[in-house]
Enzyme design. Structure first.
Site, PDB file in Angstrom:
ATOM      1  N   ASP A 152       9.984 -33.837  29.271  1.00  0.00           N
ATOM      2  CA  ASP A 152       9.456 -34.540  28.100  1.00  0.00           C
ATOM      3  C   ASP A 152       9.027 -35.963  28.456  1.00  0.00           C
ATOM      4  O   ASP A 152       8.564 -36.203  29.565  1.00  0.00           O
ATOM      5  CB  ASP A 152      10.540 -34.533  26.998  1.00  0.00           C
ATOM      6  CG  ASP A 152       9.930 -34.452  25.611  1.00  0.00           C
ATOM      7  OD1 ASP A 152       9.265 -35.423  25.210  1.00  0.00           O
ATOM      8  OD2 ASP A 152      10.097 -33.428  24.931  1.00  0.00           O
ATOM      9  N   HIS A 231       9.842 -39.315  21.906  1.00  0.00           N
ATOM     10  CA  HIS A 231       9.873 -37.852  21.760  1.00  0.00           C
ATOM     11  C   HIS A 231      10.995 -37.240  22.600  1.00  0.00           C
ATOM     12  O   HIS A 231      11.796 -36.432  22.111  1.00  0.00           O
ATOM     13  CB  HIS A 231       8.500 -37.321  22.182  1.00  0.00           C
ATOM     14  CG  HIS A 231       8.251 -35.880  21.895  1.00  0.00           C
ATOM     15  ND1 HIS A 231       8.551 -34.888  22.792  1.00  0.00           N
ATOM     16  CD2 HIS A 231       7.709 -35.263  20.819  1.00  0.00           C
ATOM     17  CE1 HIS A 231       8.198 -33.714  22.274  1.00  0.00           C
ATOM     18  NE2 HIS A 231       7.687 -33.918  21.085  1.00  0.00           N
ATOM     19  N   SER A 560       8.418 -29.210  18.188  1.00  0.00           N
ATOM     20  CA  SER A 560       9.107 -29.969  19.234  1.00  0.00           C
ATOM     21  C   SER A 560      10.557 -30.221  18.893  1.00  0.00           C
ATOM     22  O   SER A 560      11.388 -30.337  19.777  1.00  0.00           O
ATOM     23  CB  SER A 560       8.475 -31.354  19.402  1.00  0.00           C
ATOM     24  OG  SER A 560       7.379 -31.308  20.242  1.00  0.00           O
TER      25      SER A 560
END
Ligand SMILES: *[C@@H]1O[C@H](CO)[C@@H](O)[C@H](O)[C@H]1NC(C)=O
Ligand SMILES: *[C@@H]1O[C@H](CO)[C@@H](O)[C@H](O)[C@H]1NC(C)=O
Ligand SMILES: *[C@@H]1O[C@H](CO)[C@@H](O)[C@H](O)[C@H]1NC(C)=O
Ligand SMILES: *[C@@H]1O[C@H](CO)[C@@H](O)[C@H](O)[C@H]1NC(C)=O
Ligand SMILES: *[C@@H]1O[C@H](CO)[C@@H](O)[C@H](O)[C@H]1NC(C)=O
Length: 795
Positions: A152, A231, A560
């Site tokens: 990620d 994220h 996600s």
């Protein structure tokens, strides 16, 4: 999908970002491009250094093929050498060099590099892990022996979620390490974050040198495993964050935040960069490293755009990361992936390989409500939008205006309604609450100058698809149910007014879960043949988890955010059942998933508020607690996946890309994807005409493995027959003599005749679903059965 928005920002803010990233792909400059060069088997006799030397020699050879008008750009080095998920390397090559490489017998395939985007606590309770009768947490020791590799944007290691107080020693088999870089030292790793690496050479080859810090355009990168986006930190803490008390976002959703596998170890593989996302070459390097390091689970909240401009037809050729993931699964790694945020369009599902566990996103039963009180006393239930910079918005008794009524000359009311700065007459907005329109064509919201408050109202296309966004501009949102009332009120009076009420956290909302409007949907549009994707669903709307920098916590939405829930479940199940294969873990999660919401009705979709289908939620909403003891599993190993590829029509050259030893596809009978031992069934009748043939039916063979503690007798029940079809199971009783034994059966789907399906008679696409369960009285092993008639490409 930019990693861009597999954390799905507000719907409106997403659409444009996606398009622009695709344009980058199309408009690649003339000259060299980055490729992965996938090498033949003989290279396996060499160690990493020798391979490096050999690949360098190959590249030296390739230099002779530079055309005179091509400068030697980026030819200096190999970007990555791949050793574990396949043999090969990445480098920049010109067209002439590509031709040269292709001519070498030692080169099996070249994959051109592509960009990938990221897909964003209460959910542990909502999925049943922290309830009174929960056993999986204690019985798996909270996942303490499992290692989750998170590919990620990196991590913010100082967050409470990543402390290692009281954690036992790092599992001995761990071979990874902590790579230092900007603002990240080996001391940032501990017994929780046990590894950290970053991969950027492919990105730099495509987009130029990464600026360490903020660049001229305001994009921020940190050249280390430290997360400048948020994220990766969010995903890691959702999968395996430790207990963090008094978590909240500006007082909202206050409570203890905890990940799904609170004691599992985290290994960070950063391969996504601002602003474009990640390149295949770097992502494959991350897979390669993760497998070599010894992770048990890979959490991959990353997608590529589906469709003619993105992922090629699954048949045309696999992408390198799909091959890498295949080899990870072959080595026993459970790979959980986000299904994409391209919903609710049918056929938008991404990450479809049958060795992935592909996750759809749902809501949970917690809402951050921010209601709107109209001047006529009516209250419309709304959702907190976002205000990370400006604070929460409450606006008391201000004039209300529809943006469509503030168009400047020459702009249509519809165009102005989307709230584009250049389309709006600021003098009409000053001091008012502005109502902006969101539909499937909305361009990116660009602001409502002078407004005292902003209310987005969704069109029926998005329905009640509300989610908190990361927008810097504060706003409130209303679902499409409130659309007519607010527009009618504005039309009913010359001086409309409204109050935007304070935000409050509401628990136990019904119905929940609902499939998120943005969650990508099946069927698989670009494939020859069909299998069910997504596999299952997990919470992915308004998830509160660790943030970066000054934000201890952040709300994010996206598949996600659903994916790391399932990564955490995978870690718990791996700790509890270390011998289970990735397919067994997926099967346990799928066959015990529920299709019912908290009102005991079929789970609905946010955009329609009516019953969703397996194309929306796969086998259903995951219940990890039940998955601990599923009774039976549909297991799959490498041979099953290769058999599946034969069924898809892959030839021996294509199969060799997956398994360099090759695999002889059977010819009598030939392999069929219907027989892949998946815990789900898709009966695809190519065209309606076939339905009138009396003997038309689709059959599937399956093998169940008993993972219970003793033998047992299971009986099959068809819970629901799909409309117009008949499902039968033979034999319908299976006796398992002992723990570990296997039994096979055949399921057949037979049409009752075209006349029962009016849609089919008209020649259009039809789909329906039912389900089959095996039970011994204690366990229920349920599978969705989907039927389709017609051409998927016409969806
Ligand atoms: C592998 O095969 C290629 C071409 O067939 C050959 O050039 C190379 O020397 C071989 N390498 C080894 C280590 O055998
Ligand atoms: C590294 O940390 C320092 C101190 O917090 C900060 O000023 C600097 O901007 C950071 N560097 C990057 C590239 O983020
Ligand atoms: C409305 O927007 C569309 C798309 O941007 C544009 O093509 C069209 O010309 C606009 N029309 C008016 C009247 O503003
Ligand atoms: C749903 O059904 C279950 C089992 O029949 C029952 O225990 C539960 O109370 C029901 N819940 C609701 C909200 O009706
Ligand atoms: C296998 O299929 C690929 C792609 O269609 C093709 O390029 C290749 O020549 C085929 N190989 C064989 C051995 O048929």
């Amino acid at each position: 999908m930019r990693i861009s928005p597999i954390s799905s920002n507000l719907l409106v803010l997403v659409a444009v970002a996606l398009l622009s990233s695709l344009l980058c792909l199309d408009g690649a400059p003339v000259g060299s491009k980055t490729y992965i060069i996938h090498m033949e088997k003989n290279a396996t006799h060499l160690d990493v250094d020798a391979k490096h030397a050999w690949y360098t020699e190959l590249m030296d050879g390739a230099k002779a093929f530079l055309a005179a008008d091509h400068p030697d750009d980026g030819m200096d080095s190999l970007h990555h050498v791949y050793h574990h998920v396949f043999d090969g390397f990445s480098a920049r090559l010109t067209a002439e060099q590509v031709a040269y490489m292709k001519s070498l017998p030692c080169v099996m395939a070249l994959y051109q590099d592509r960009v990938h985007k990221p897909q964003t606590t209460h959910s542990s309770e909502f999925v049943g892990l922290s309830g009174e009768n929960a056993h999986l947490w204690p019985e798996s020791n909270y996942g303490a022996d499992s290692i989750i590799g998170v590919i990620d944007t990196g991590i913010w290691p100082e967050r409470l979620s990543f402390n290692d107080h009281g954690l036992g020693p790092i599992p001995k088999r761990w071979k990874g390490s902590c790579t230092a870089g900007t603002n990240f030292t080996a001391a940032n790793c501990n017994k929780k974050i046990i590894g950290a690496k970053y991969f950027y050479k492919g990105y730099e080859a495509e987009y130029g040198k990464i600026v360490d810090g903020v660049d001229q355009k305001g994009n921020e990168n940190i050249l280390s495993a430290r997360d400048s986006d948020g994220h990766g930190t969010h995903c890691a803490s959702t999968a395996a964050g430790r207990w963090a008390r008094r978590a909240s976002y500006k007082g909202l959703a206050r409570g203890t935040a905890v990940g799904m596998a609170p004691k599992a170890r985290i290994a960070v593989y950063k391969a996504l960069w601002e602003p474009e996302g990640g390149m295949t070459t770097d992502l494959v390097a991350a897979f390669d490293r993760a497998v070599a390091d010894g992770v048990d689970v890979i959490s991959y909240s990353i997608g590529s755009k589906v469709g003619p401009d993105g992922i090629p037809d699954f048949f045309e050729g696999a992408e390198a990361e799909v091959v890498a993931a295949f080899n990870a699964v072959k080595k026993g790694v459970f790979v959980s992936v986000a299904g994409g945020n391209e919903g609710p369009t049918p056929g938008s599902i991404a990450n479809n390989a049958p060795w992935y566990t592909t996750v759809a996103a749902t809501t949970q039963d917690r809402e951050e409500q921010q209601n709107v009180l109209l001047g006529n006393g009516e209250i419309l239930v709304g959702r907190f939008g976002s205000a990370p910079k400006a604070g929460l918005q409450h606006v008391t008794n201000a004039p209300l205006i529809y943006a469509g009524h503030a168009a400047i000359n020459g702009i249509s009311a519809e165009n102005a309604s989307f709230c584009q700065v250049e389309a709006l007459d600021a003098s009409l907005l000053a001091g008012k609450i502005v109502v902006c329109n969101v539909d499937e064509r909305s361009p990116r919201f660009s602001g409502a100058p002078g407004a005292a408050g902003i209310i987005f109202v969704l069109s029926p296309y998005w329905g009640e698809g509300l989610q908190i966004s990361e927008s810097a501009i504060p706003f409130t949102q209303l679902g499409s149910d409130a659309r007519l009332p607010i527009l009618a009120y504005i039309a009913s009076t010359s001086k409309p007014t409204a109050t935007i009420l304070p935000t409050k956290t509401v628990y136990g909302t019904t119905p929940a879960p609902k499939v998120a409007a943005f969650s990508s949907r099946g069927p698989i549009r670009y494939a020859r043949g069909q299998w069910l994707k997504p596999d299952l669903a997990a919470p992915g709307v308004d998830i509160l988890a660790a943030g970066i920098k000054n934000n201890q916590y952040a709300f994010k939405s996206g598949t996600s955010m659903a994916c790391p829930h399932v990564s955490g479940f995978g870690a718990l199940l791996h700790s509890r059942h270390p011998k289970w294969s990735p397919a067994a873990i997926r099967s346990a999660l799928m066959t015990t998933a529920t299709t019912l919401d908290n009102t005991n009705n079929t789970i609905t979709a946010q955009e329609t508020s009516s019953a969703a289908s397996p194309w929306d939620f796969g086998a259903g909403f995951a219940q990890p607690e039940k998955a601990m003891n599923p009774g039976l599993v549909y297991d799959m190993g490498t041979g099953d996946y290769l058999h599946f590829l034969c069924g898809l029509g892959y030839n021996s050259t294509q199969i060799k890309l997956f398994d360099r030893d090759g695999y002889a596809c059977p010819s009598n009978p030939p392999a069929r994807i219907e027989d892949a031992n998946l815990p789900s069934f898709v009966a695809h009748f190519g065209d309606a005409a076939a339905l009138s043939l009396v003997d038309t039916s689709v059959s599937f063979s399956r093998t169940l493995s008993n993972v219970g503690s003793a033998g047992g007798t299971y009986k099959a029940t068809v819970d629901v027959q799909p409309k117009g079809f008949h499902i039968s199971v033979e034999p319908s009783t299976l006796k398992f003599s002992r723990a570990g034994s296997k039994q096979s059966y055949v399921l057949t789907v037979t049409p009752r005749g075209a006349a029962t399906l009016p849609e089919v008679a008209l020649g259009s696409f039809f789909q329906g679903s039912g389900s089959v369960s095996w039970s011994d009285g204690e366990h229920v092993v349920r599978s969705p059965v989907v039927v389709m008639v017609g051409d998927v490409s016409g969806l």
